[in-house]
Design a protein around this motif. Structure first.
Motif, PDB file in Angstrom:
ATOM      1  N   VAL A   1      -6.764   3.514   4.642  1.00  0.00           N
ATOM      2  CA  VAL A   1      -5.695   2.594   4.970  1.00  0.00           C
ATOM      3  C   VAL A   1      -6.045   1.810   6.313  1.00  0.00           C
ATOM      4  O   VAL A   1      -6.340   2.271   7.408  1.00  0.00           O
TER       5      VAL A   1
ATOM      6  N   ASP B   1      -2.650   7.950   4.869  1.00  0.00           N
ATOM      7  CA  ASP B   1      -4.129   7.986   4.717  1.00  0.00           C
ATOM      8  C   ASP B   1      -4.278   9.012   3.589  1.00  0.00           C
ATOM      9  O   ASP B   1      -5.177   8.975   2.820  1.00  0.00           O
TER      10      ASP B   1
ATOM     11  N   ALA C   1       0.899  -1.167  -0.127  1.00  0.00           N
ATOM     12  CA  ALA C   1       0.054  -0.126   0.269  1.00  0.00           C
ATOM     13  C   ALA C   1       1.029   1.177   0.154  1.00  0.00           C
ATOM     14  O   ALA C   1       0.679   2.358  -0.725  1.00  0.00           O
TER      15      ALA C   1
ATOM     16  N   LEU D   1      -9.127   0.277   0.592  1.00  0.00           N
ATOM     17  CA  LEU D   1      -8.064   1.070  -0.241  1.00  0.00           C
ATOM     18  C   LEU D   1      -8.752   1.832  -1.192  1.00  0.00           C
ATOM     19  O   LEU D   1      -8.560   3.005  -1.537  1.00  0.00           O
TER      20      LEU D   1
END
Length: 438
Positions: free
Chosen positions: A46, A54, A15, A41
């Motif tokens: 997050v 975020d 991520a 996501l």
């Protein structure tokens, strides 16, 4: 080259890498088998704590430069560069790395490829993994499609992951061809322009570099913790000792902070994976690294010993306040957390344990539900017979010992991180103990 890339695996590493590559100007598709994670996501949410992530994810999702899917077929069509960012946890049946997810990615993606591509490993793996992946890739890729494996290890620090991705202290490019190097240099053209050092090497060296870096850091931490125990025995001060060592530029001060030891999802399992491979190969490094692991785990027991001593050798029924649950500050990660280990051990010895962590209470409560969790340091210490400082959150350093002293039952604190000012706490009437300090 195509300015679209794919990131397979959207946990902490994936991520972060996906969002940061979007920040560097690429159109990014993140892929994961976890439908719930992909849905979160895709909404810009997050599912773990990392400062600034975020905002970064939500901004690029909103602007369309970052998308998420569960479809490897969509990934194969979307991009010609695929970053593999899946987890490599410690194997259930030993200390080696579980590479199942890495091989699953390649074996799932390869038959779907319809265009030449570069598969770039970022997951932490033992040296030699890429060679095995290359064999699987060659066997499964459709005729007429060329696919190559390169390795570009990550060196992220939790709490600093964005900075470590867009402005790393080095880029390691493990490649087997000039074309792979060219593609990776183009992908990282912005940080390279900004002066980030680039080490171009063979693939096995790149694979080994991440494990070696973590093993060296673990060795440094365990060494200063071993010196903390020596300091306790001879009446020395390990903080001053670390300052003396740190002025030697061959050693350096960073990483020489004595305390409860390292935890988390990387250092413990990586040092064990490297130990396992060293033992398989008959390399002497296995003995050294095994000793580092043992020394690290011993520090948790040393903190428990100090806590029991502070409870007059009988923690049964004593109220113990634990400040910190995450394995490190600026994170909600409690994997192999030394703080939780100490807290649960003391509860097992009969203490009543109350925990506060600014971010990690929820994740800690899922791992250690028998502990009591409260929403402030003040609530944690109220009525306490002993306070333990076990995660070095910045806000704990600024706590007022006089104010807290009015809330506790007994003014006794064990600083498991050597992060508080002993004089300040002692002047406020506290009995202060720490590892390696008189």
């Amino acid at each position: 080259m195509d300015e679209r890339i794919c990131v397979i695996g959207t946990g902490y590493l994936g991520a972060t890498h996906a969002a940061c590559m979007a920040e560097l100007g690429f159109e990014v598709l993140g892929v994961d088998v976890d439908e719930r994670k992909v849905a979160m996501l895709s909404e810009g949410i997050v599912p773990f704590a990392e400062p600034g992530l975020d905002d970064l994810v939500s901004r690029h999702v909103r602007h369309g430069g970052l998308r998420f899917t569960t479809s490897l077929a969509e990934a194969a069509e979307f991009a010609t560069v695929h970053f593999v960012c899946v987890g490599t946890p410690q194997a259930r049946d030993g200390h080696g790395a579980d590479l199942g997810a890495v091989f699953s990615v390649v074996e799932g993606l390869a038959p779907l490829l319809s265009q030449d591509c570069l598969i770039v490993g970022k997951s932490t793996v033992p040296a030699g993994t890429a060679a095995r992946l290359t064999e699987r890739l060659a066997a499964l890729t459709p005729s007429g499609v060329d696919a190559e494996v390169a390795w570009n290890p990550e060196f992220l620090r939790e709490g600093h992951a964005i900075e470590d991705t867009v402005r790393p202290d080095r880029l390691v490019l493990g490649v087997a061809s000039a074309e792979a190097e060219k593609i990776l240099r183009q992908l990282y053209r912005q940080p390279i322009r900004e002066g980030v050092p680039v080490v171009v090497t063979d693939v096995p060296t790149a694979e080994l570099s991440k494990l070696a870096a973590n093993a060296f850091l673990a060795t440094k931490i365990s060494f200063i913790n071993a010196m903390a125990e020596m300091s306790d025995l001879v009446g020395a001060d390990v903080v001053s000792l670390a300052d003396v060592l740190g002025y030697d530029d061959r050693i350096g001060r960073r990483g020489l902070s004595a305390g409860i030891g390292f935890g988390g999802g990387c250092l413990p399992k990586d040092i064990r994976a490297l130990t396992a491979q060293a033992e398989e190969l008959g390399a002497g490094a296995g003995e050294l690294l095994s000793a580092v692991d043992v020394a690290n785990l011993r520090m948790r027991e040393r903190v428990v010993e100090l806590a029991v001593e502070a409870c007059d050798s009988d923690p049964r029924g004593r109220q113990v306040a634990v400040l910190g649950a995450a394995f490190k500050p600026l994170s909600d990660d409690v994997r192999d957390s030394p703080a939780l280990h100490v807290a649960t051990t003391l509860r097992g010895l009969g203490a009543r344990v109350r925990v506060f962590d600014p971010v990690a209470n929820d994740s800690a409560s899922r791992v250690a539900p028998a502990l009591d969790y409260v929403d402030s340091a003040r609530a944690a210490v109220t009525g306490a017979d002993l306070v333990l400082h076990l995660t070095e959150w910045p806000e704990f350093r600024t706590l007022d010992p006089l104010t807290l002293g009015s809330a506790v039952n007994r003014r006794r604190i064990v600083d498991g991180r050597n992060g508080l000012d002993p004089d300040r706490w002692r002047l406020a009437g506290w009995s202060y103990r720490a590892l390696g300090r008189p």
